[in-house]
Design a protein around this motif. Structure first.
Motif, short mmCIF file in Angstrom:
data_model
loop_
_atom_site.label_atom_id
_atom_site.label_comp_id
_atom_site.label_asym_id
_atom_site.label_seq_id
_atom_site.Cartn_x
_atom_site.Cartn_y
_atom_site.Cartn_z
N GLU A 173 8.58 1.85 24.27
CA GLU A 173 8.69 3.23 24.78
C GLU A 173 7.30 3.87 24.87
OE1 GLU A 173 11.18 4.94 26.11
OE2 GLU A 173 12.50 3.22 25.86
N GLU A 174 6.47 3.62 23.88
CA GLU A 174 5.09 4.14 23.91
C GLU A 174 4.33 3.57 25.10
OE1 GLU A 174 3.09 3.50 20.18
OE2 GLU A 174 4.70 4.48 19.05
N MET A 175 4.51 2.26 25.34
CA MET A 175 3.83 1.62 26.46
C MET A 175 4.34 2.17 27.80
SD MET A 175 3.51 -2.32 25.14
CE MET A 175 2.78 -2.90 26.66
N ILE A 176 5.62 2.42 27.88
CA ILE A 176 6.20 2.99 29.10
C ILE A 176 5.57 4.34 29.39
CG2 ILE A 176 8.32 3.99 30.07
CD1 ILE A 176 9.85 1.70 28.60
N ALA A 177 5.40 5.13 28.34
CA ALA A 177 4.83 6.47 28.51
C ALA A 177 3.36 6.41 28.93
CB ALA A 177 4.97 7.26 27.22
N LYS A 178 2.65 5.35 28.53
CA LYS A 178 1.21 5.28 28.78
C LYS A 178 0.83 4.60 30.09
CE LYS A 178 -0.13 5.30 23.93
NZ LYS A 178 -0.73 4.54 22.84
N THR A 179 1.71 3.73 30.60
CA THR A 179 1.32 2.94 31.77
C THR A 179 1.74 3.60 33.08
OG1 THR A 179 1.34 0.74 32.75
CG2 THR A 179 3.40 1.50 31.82
N ASP A 180 0.96 3.32 34.10
CA ASP A 180 1.29 3.76 35.45
C ASP A 180 1.90 2.62 36.26
OD1 ASP A 180 0.31 6.34 35.03
OD2 ASP A 180 -1.73 5.75 35.58
N ASP A 181 1.91 1.43 35.69
CA ASP A 181 2.43 0.24 36.37
C ASP A 181 3.97 0.29 36.38
OD1 ASP A 181 3.32 -2.30 37.11
OD2 ASP A 181 1.67 -3.32 36.08
N GLU A 182 4.53 0.54 37.55
CA GLU A 182 5.99 0.69 37.66
C GLU A 182 6.73 -0.61 37.34
OE1 GLU A 182 7.74 3.48 37.93
OE2 GLU A 182 5.83 4.55 37.90
N ASN A 183 6.12 -1.76 37.69
CA ASN A 183 6.76 -3.04 37.36
C ASN A 183 6.84 -3.23 35.86
OD1 ASN A 183 7.24 -3.85 40.01
ND2 ASN A 183 5.24 -4.80 40.20
N MET A 184 5.76 -2.91 35.16
CA MET A 184 5.75 -3.05 33.71
C MET A 184 6.77 -2.09 33.08
SD MET A 184 2.71 -2.64 30.90
CE MET A 184 1.97 -4.24 31.22
N LYS A 185 6.82 -0.87 33.59
CA LYS A 185 7.80 0.09 33.06
C LYS A 185 9.22 -0.46 33.20
CE LYS A 185 5.38 4.45 33.79
NZ LYS A 185 5.44 5.80 34.36
N GLN A 186 9.52 -1.01 34.37
CA GLN A 186 10.85 -1.55 34.61
C GLN A 186 11.15 -2.72 33.68
OE1 GLN A 186 13.17 -0.16 36.48
NE2 GLN A 186 14.61 -1.73 35.86
N GLU A 187 10.18 -3.61 33.53
CA GLU A 187 10.37 -4.76 32.64
C GLU A 187 10.61 -4.32 31.20
OE1 GLU A 187 7.18 -7.59 33.01
OE2 GLU A 187 7.45 -7.71 35.19
N LEU A 188 9.84 -3.34 30.74
CA LEU A 188 9.99 -2.85 29.38
C LEU A 188 11.34 -2.16 29.18
CD1 LEU A 188 6.38 -1.51 28.76
CD2 LEU A 188 7.44 -3.52 27.70
N LYS A 189 11.78 -1.41 30.19
CA LYS A 189 13.09 -0.77 30.10
C LYS A 189 14.20 -1.81 30.03
CE LYS A 189 11.75 3.51 32.39
NZ LYS A 189 11.88 4.36 33.58
N GLU A 190 14.06 -2.88 30.82
CA GLU A 190 15.07 -3.94 30.79
C GLU A 190 15.07 -4.65 29.44
OE1 GLU A 190 14.12 -6.37 34.18
OE2 GLU A 190 14.77 -4.82 35.60
N LYS A 191 13.89 -4.88 28.87
CA LYS A 191 13.81 -5.48 27.54
C LYS A 191 14.49 -4.60 26.51
CE LYS A 191 9.73 -8.42 27.64
NZ LYS A 191 8.44 -8.72 27.01
N ASN A 192 14.24 -3.30 26.59
CA ASN A 192 14.86 -2.39 25.62
C ASN A 192 16.37 -2.36 25.79
OD1 ASN A 192 12.63 -1.80 24.13
ND2 ASN A 192 12.37 0.28 24.91
#
Length: 74
Positions: free
Chosen positions: A29-48
């Protein structure tokens, strides 16, 4: 020869895994908040989402262990 079924520390192991999973979710969640990379955000959300499902399973396991212990299984 297989090892005997020793379940005495199962709850401790499951609780440890729950704690680590929650910690990983918080870090994601911290990484999602810090990154602008939409692909990374999506991957992290799916992992969570997968982690959340795993947590449900681990919590069910703890309940099952408690029932087994109450019924005299070890």
């Amino acid at each position: 020869m297989p090892k005997p079924d020793d379940r005495r520390d199962n709850v401790d192991k499951i609780e440890y895994n729950i704690g680590k999973t929650i910690q990983n979710m918080e870090l994601a969640e911290e990484m999602i908040a810090k990154t602008d990379d939409e692909n990374m955000k999506q991957e992290l959300k799916e992992k969570n989402n997968r982690r959340e499902a795993a947590l449900k399973g681990m919590r069910k396991e703890i309940r099952d262990e408690a029932i087994d212990k109450k019924n005299g299984y070890r």
